[in-house]
Design an enzyme around this catalytic site. Structure first.
Site, PDB file in Angstrom:
ATOM      1  N   ASP A   1      31.848-124.092 -48.153  1.00 41.06           N
ATOM      2  CA  ASP A   1      31.381-125.266 -48.885  1.00 41.06           C
ATOM      3  C   ASP A   1      31.054-124.771 -50.284  1.00 41.06           C
ATOM      4  OD1 ASP A   1      28.665-124.267 -48.949  1.00 41.06           O
ATOM      5  OD2 ASP A   1      28.365-125.073 -46.941  1.00 41.06           O
TER       6      ASP A   1
ATOM      7  N   HIS B   1      28.754-121.627 -50.313  1.00 39.30           N
ATOM      8  CA  HIS B   1      28.957-120.488 -49.415  1.00 39.30           C
ATOM      9  C   HIS B   1      30.400-119.991 -49.492  1.00 39.30           C
ATOM     10  CE1 HIS B   1      25.383-122.442 -47.632  1.00 39.30           C
ATOM     11  NE2 HIS B   1      25.025-121.187 -47.361  1.00 39.30           N
TER      12      HIS B   1
ATOM     13  N   SER C   1      21.718-116.595 -46.058  1.00 39.68           N
ATOM     14  CA  SER C   1      22.873-117.033 -45.267  1.00 39.68           C
ATOM     15  C   SER C   1      24.176-116.396 -45.737  1.00 39.68           C
ATOM     16  CB  SER C   1      22.999-118.564 -45.327  1.00 39.68           C
ATOM     17  OG  SER C   1      23.204-119.000 -46.666  1.00 39.68           O
TER      18      SER C   1
END
Length: 424
Positions: free
Chosen positions: A326, A329, A40
């Site tokens: 967050d 990330h 991600s």
């Protein structure tokens, strides 16, 4: 007239001494022939589906999203896709390969095959798997997944014996016991086929311990037999423990061919997926960026264990991962490491990437490319660069000659002036 060459020489030396070219903690590339595998933190497609679209989710610079040089999937990893039903077909090709994934299978997920199993064994499996991937991608351009077809002549089907949480193992497949067998003391076989790739990474796994079923203990025994070459690959259970063991995997690099999977005891396992390796290349070390969580979650160091010179360079941040989107990330330190993908660099080493190929105060360890104060020496399989002392020797000779000339001229003029004064 005589002073000008010496002035230029001394100016060059002073200029070089004032030039700083330290290794930088980034991943980069020599040219445009590179590829990144990720999750991600480099999945541009995942960001497109977020609402609102927010590129701070990634550690990758958004300018690289349209490069066509990235294969990444949020929530996944190459290891996870290799073994489990949660699958993404990682596919990419390049001379210089970079990996920034692995965090989606860590102790935080606490995976083990059975309730009495061991996540430590799976961390060991992860390290062994990535060792094979990194070593082989230093000599292959292309990586992708392929399905492995197999033929089992019995009536039993594959069973989801090994599962935990949302993760269900499907590579290798377990063939359930035939209904007419009263226990697991039997021999059974299945044919499988590898075709279309130069080489393949496939799993060969056993339960290394005493497996209990209906008051009986069994020793696992699994073999792969290459029917074309006669080569046998096998594992037998050697541990006497009855709890705290799990599925130990070895990761074989096999050629195309017709194979027979053989079980002498317990359940038969057959590979269903393989890493497909294609297009051999000149040795080019891969680069691996540490893939870990914020300290609030437990991570592992298996990609670091797997990434060893000379086939791999490991890059890591010195601080805790703290994202801006967050906590997991968008970390500034890892964003900085990936920023090196925005430009070409001439030299790579264990300490980092050198931006220039002329001089540096740091000796490159395990250097690759056009390295500072170095010259390329091509060995048959591993091109490396090593220190070339010739420029320094020549500079020393020139300086020595210049000093001698200056001393001779000074003595000459002193003697000549003394003679003139004496004559006067």
């Amino acid at each position: 007239m005589f002073l000008l060459p010496r002035f230029v020489l001394v100016s060059c030396i002073i200029g070089s001494l004032g030039f700083d070219n330290p290794p930088t903690n980034v991943v980069s590339h020599l040219n445009g022939d590179w590829f990144l595998f990720g999750d991600s933190r480099s999945d541009c497609n995942h960001v497109v589906t977020t609402n609102p679209r927010n590129y701070s989710y990634m550690d990758l610079n958004p300018a690289l999203c349209g490069s066509g040089k990235i294969s990444s999937k949020a929530g996944n990893s190459i290891f996870r896709s290799f073994h489990f039903t949660d699958f993404y077909n990682y596919t990419g090709e390049g001379q210089q390969i970079i990996f920034y994934e692995g965090v989606n299978f860590t102790p935080y997920h606490a995976f083990k095959c059975t309730t009495s199993g061991s996540n430590d064994i799976w961390m060991q499996n992860k390290g062994l798997f990535y060792t094979q991937v990194y070593k082989n991608m230093a000599v292959y351009r292309s990586l992708t997944f392929v399905n492995v077809p197999y033929v089992y002549n019995g009536s039993a089907q594959s069973t989801a014996l090994c599962k935990s949480g949302s993760l269900v193992l499907n590579n290798p497949a377990y063939i359930a016991r035939e209904a007419n067998f009263g226990d697991y003391y039997y021999k059974v076989e299945a044919d499988f086929y590898l075709s279309g790739c130069d080489e393949y990474i496939v799993p060969l796994c056993i339960f290394n311990g005493k497996f209990l079923s209906n008051t009986k203990y069994y020793d696992d025994s699994q073999y792969y037999f290459n029917k074309d070459t006669g080569v046998i690959y096998g594992l037998n259970s050697t541990e006497t423990i009855t709890t705290g063991f799990d599925f130990n995997c070895h990761y074989l690099v096999l050629p195309s061919g017709n194979y027979l999977a053989i079980s002498n005891e317990l359940l038969l396992t057959v590979p269903t997926k393989a890493i497909c390796l294609n297009k051999r290349k000149d040795f080019t070390p891969v680069q691996v960026v540490d893939s870990r969580w914020n300290n609030a979650r437990q991570s592992d160091n298996m990609t670091a264990v797997a990434c060893q010179p000379p086939y791999c360079y490991f890059r890591n941040s010195t601080t805790n991962y703290v994202g801006v989107y967050d906590i997991n990330h968008g970390d500034a330190g890892f964003t900085s490491i990936l920023s090196g993908l925005l430009y070409d660099s001439p030299c790579f080493s264990q300490q980092g990437v050198f931006r220039y190929d002329n001089v540096s105060s740091v000796w490159p360890l395990y250097p690759y490319g056009r390295c500072p104060t170095a010259a390329d020496i091509n060995t048959p399989d591993v091109p490396i660069c090593v220190y070339d002392p010739l420029p320094i020797i020549l500079l020393g000779i020139l300086l020595s000659v210049a000093v001698i000339i200056i001393v001779v001229l000074l003595l000459y003029f002193m003697v000549d002036n003394g003679t003139r004064l004496h004559d006067a």
